[in-house]
Design a protein around this motif. Structure first.
Motif, mmCIF file in Angstrom:
data_model
loop_
_atom_site.group_PDB
_atom_site.id
_atom_site.type_symbol
_atom_site.label_atom_id
_atom_site.label_comp_id
_atom_site.label_asym_id
_atom_site.label_seq_id
_atom_site.Cartn_x
_atom_site.Cartn_y
_atom_site.Cartn_z
ATOM 1 N N GLU A 115 58.849 29.679 45.945
ATOM 2 C CA GLU A 115 59.790 28.456 47.057
ATOM 3 C C GLU A 115 58.268 27.338 47.501
ATOM 4 O O GLU A 115 59.793 26.215 47.593
ATOM 5 C CB GLU A 115 59.931 29.409 48.773
ATOM 6 N N ASN A 116 57.846 27.239 47.187
ATOM 7 C CA ASN A 116 56.420 26.439 47.870
ATOM 8 C C ASN A 116 57.161 25.000 46.851
ATOM 9 O O ASN A 116 56.873 24.163 46.277
ATOM 10 C CB ASN A 116 55.317 27.042 47.883
ATOM 11 N N LEU A 117 57.124 25.552 45.677
ATOM 12 C CA LEU A 117 57.375 24.562 44.245
ATOM 13 C C LEU A 117 59.149 23.879 44.990
ATOM 14 O O LEU A 117 58.769 22.638 44.751
ATOM 15 C CB LEU A 117 57.697 24.829 42.983
ATOM 16 N N PHE A 118 59.736 23.928 45.644
ATOM 17 C CA PHE A 118 60.764 23.602 45.571
ATOM 18 C C PHE A 118 60.694 22.168 47.436
ATOM 19 O O PHE A 118 60.735 21.370 47.240
ATOM 20 C CB PHE A 118 62.248 24.203 46.164
ATOM 21 N N THR A 119 60.024 23.439 48.154
ATOM 22 C CA THR A 119 59.699 22.680 49.730
ATOM 23 C C THR A 119 58.688 21.598 49.283
ATOM 24 O O THR A 119 58.876 20.539 50.268
ATOM 25 C CB THR A 119 58.841 23.131 50.270
ATOM 26 N N ASP A 120 57.869 21.264 48.061
ATOM 27 C CA ASP A 120 56.633 19.991 47.559
ATOM 28 C C ASP A 120 57.883 19.615 47.367
ATOM 29 O O ASP A 120 57.444 18.038 47.059
ATOM 30 C CB ASP A 120 55.902 21.008 46.004
ATOM 31 N N ILE A 121 58.875 19.130 46.333
ATOM 32 C CA ILE A 121 59.670 18.338 46.315
ATOM 33 C C ILE A 121 60.326 17.828 47.726
ATOM 34 O O ILE A 121 62.126 17.110 47.632
ATOM 35 C CB ILE A 121 60.373 18.550 45.094
ATOM 36 N N GLY A 122 60.995 18.626 48.683
ATOM 37 C CA GLY A 122 61.745 18.180 49.468
ATOM 38 C C GLY A 122 62.766 19.373 49.792
ATOM 39 O O GLY A 122 64.528 18.599 50.611
ATOM 40 N N THR A 123 62.911 20.194 48.969
ATOM 41 C CA THR A 123 64.669 20.737 48.846
ATOM 42 C C THR A 123 64.154 22.191 49.200
ATOM 43 O O THR A 123 63.194 23.108 49.229
ATOM 44 C CB THR A 123 64.640 20.994 47.129
ATOM 45 N N SER A 124 65.013 22.316 50.409
ATOM 46 C CA SER A 124 65.072 23.946 51.198
ATOM 47 C C SER A 124 65.738 24.798 50.418
ATOM 48 O O SER A 124 66.204 25.022 49.699
ATOM 49 C CB SER A 124 65.585 24.006 52.442
ATOM 50 N N VAL A 125 64.710 25.933 50.594
ATOM 51 C CA VAL A 125 65.220 26.779 50.120
ATOM 52 C C VAL A 125 65.904 28.238 50.510
ATOM 53 O O VAL A 125 65.626 28.435 51.930
ATOM 54 C CB VAL A 125 64.696 28.701 48.988
ATOM 55 N N GLU A 126 67.535 28.492 50.344
ATOM 56 C CA GLU A 126 67.955 29.182 51.199
ATOM 57 C C GLU A 126 68.566 30.698 50.870
ATOM 58 O O GLU A 126 68.715 30.034 49.579
ATOM 59 C CB GLU A 126 69.754 27.993 52.036
ATOM 60 N N TRP A 127 68.843 31.879 51.349
ATOM 61 C CA TRP A 127 68.951 33.243 51.015
ATOM 62 C C TRP A 127 70.250 33.764 51.228
ATOM 63 O O TRP A 127 71.013 33.236 52.428
ATOM 64 C CB TRP A 127 67.945 33.510 51.472
ATOM 65 N N MET A 128 71.098 33.655 50.206
ATOM 66 C CA MET A 128 72.852 33.435 50.371
ATOM 67 C C MET A 128 72.283 35.438 50.904
ATOM 68 O O MET A 128 71.739 36.533 50.456
ATOM 69 C CB MET A 128 73.823 34.362 48.979
ATOM 70 N N SER A 129 73.520 35.255 51.603
ATOM 71 C CA SER A 129 73.858 36.473 52.951
ATOM 72 C C SER A 129 75.171 37.265 52.344
ATOM 73 O O SER A 129 75.677 36.299 51.995
ATOM 74 C CB SER A 129 73.780 36.366 54.283
ATOM 75 N N TYR A 130 75.105 38.393 51.170
ATOM 76 C CA TYR A 130 76.667 38.634 50.693
ATOM 77 C C TYR A 130 76.951 39.172 52.245
ATOM 78 O O TYR A 130 77.097 40.975 51.849
ATOM 79 C CB TYR A 130 76.404 38.802 49.903
ATOM 80 N N GLY A 131 77.317 38.827 53.323
ATOM 81 C CA GLY A 131 78.433 39.823 54.325
ATOM 82 C C GLY A 131 78.068 40.155 55.601
ATOM 83 O O GLY A 131 76.893 38.846 55.684
ATOM 84 N N PRO A 132 78.456 39.958 56.789
ATOM 85 C CA PRO A 132 79.185 40.712 56.258
ATOM 86 C C PRO A 132 80.813 39.892 56.044
ATOM 87 O O PRO A 132 81.169 38.560 56.645
ATOM 88 C CB PRO A 132 79.694 41.432 57.731
ATOM 89 N N TYR A 133 81.700 40.294 55.329
ATOM 90 C CA TYR A 133 83.160 39.690 54.313
ATOM 91 C C TYR A 133 83.995 39.350 55.974
ATOM 92 O O TYR A 133 83.550 41.069 56.757
ATOM 93 C CB TYR A 133 83.173 39.877 53.337
ATOM 94 N N PRO A 134 84.498 38.375 55.885
ATOM 95 C CA PRO A 134 85.889 38.830 57.068
ATOM 96 C C PRO A 134 86.459 39.996 56.429
ATOM 97 O O PRO A 134 86.629 39.640 55.067
ATOM 98 C CB PRO A 134 86.248 37.294 57.389
ATOM 99 N N THR A 135 86.995 40.865 56.579
ATOM 100 C CA THR A 135 88.115 41.600 56.718
ATOM 101 C C THR A 135 89.680 41.694 56.127
ATOM 102 O O THR A 135 90.371 40.561 56.894
ATOM 103 C CB THR A 135 87.742 42.937 56.659
ATOM 104 N N TYR A 136 90.120 42.161 55.249
ATOM 105 C CA TYR A 136 91.298 41.699 55.072
ATOM 106 C C TYR A 136 91.843 42.756 54.151
ATOM 107 O O TYR A 136 91.595 43.601 54.018
ATOM 108 C CB TYR A 136 91.972 40.354 54.131
ATOM 109 N N PRO A 137 93.348 42.770 54.855
ATOM 110 C CA PRO A 137 94.673 43.863 54.304
ATOM 111 C C PRO A 137 93.952 43.791 52.522
ATOM 112 O O PRO A 137 94.141 43.572 52.035
ATOM 113 C CB PRO A 137 96.315 44.318 54.220
ATOM 114 N N GLN A 138 93.966 45.219 52.010
ATOM 115 C CA GLN A 138 93.779 45.918 50.956
ATOM 116 C C GLN A 138 94.549 47.135 50.026
ATOM 117 O O GLN A 138 95.125 47.476 51.040
ATOM 118 C CB GLN A 138 91.952 45.939 50.116
#
Length: 174
Positions: A115-138
């Protein structure tokens, strides 16, 4: 071929697209919006059936499904930037060359991404959160999170983009 560049991975099964499509059609033909979106997805499978490289298939699916969902995203390839380095350094160079203010990564990369390599160039690192997803009928049983976006499209139709862009608390009411 662990060390093989991903953009060189070839598709080994010549009938893969037809097999995929038949499985999708069988699983979703009774879905509420299959009649509307099924033919479009089938055309996509027919269009990519002769591609030799997996990366070409993936890119085409990303572009076409994003368009079907009305998602306005800029899709580029790292080869558009001629980045230098390996692993984290290469990703950082792509971000630098693309003038990215943030880099979103899957949570499994936390173990190795520097991560430090990204912050060194001014790019923030965000971590994808896979949920909770909105539910829908399946079609079958309780809501299953681990499905393709095709499930969402065939089940919710033109409401699908609202599910893509919302959190569980903000989801449309089915």
């Amino acid at each position: 071929r662990y060390e093989q560049p991903i953009d060189e991975v070839e598709i080994s099964e010549p009938d893969w697209a037809d097999q995929h499509w038949r499985s999708i059609e069988q699983a979703y033909r009774k879905a509420p919006h299959f009649a509307t979106y099924g033919p479009k997805v089938r055309q996509l499978y027919e269009a990519v059936a002769k591609e030799k490289l997996l990366t070409q298939v993936n890119e085409r699916f990303l572009r076409e499904l994003s368009a079907l969902l009305g998602l306005q995203v800029r899709i580029t390839r790292d080869s558009d930037y001629a980045p230098q380095g390996k692993r984290s350094e290469r990703l950082v160079d792509v971000c630098r060359l693309a003038h990215a203010s943030r880099y979103v990564s899957g949570p499994s990369a936390k173990e190795y991404l520097e991560e430090n390599l990204f912050t060194d160039i001014g790019t923030s690192v965000e971590w994808m959160s896979y949920g909770p997803y909105p539910t829908y009928p399946q079609l079958h049983g309780e809501f299953e999170h681990a499905v393709s976006v095709l499930d969402l499209l065939f089940m919710t139709g033109d409401q699908a983009p609202q599910y893509c862009l919302s959190r569980a608390a903000d989801a449309p009411t089915p």
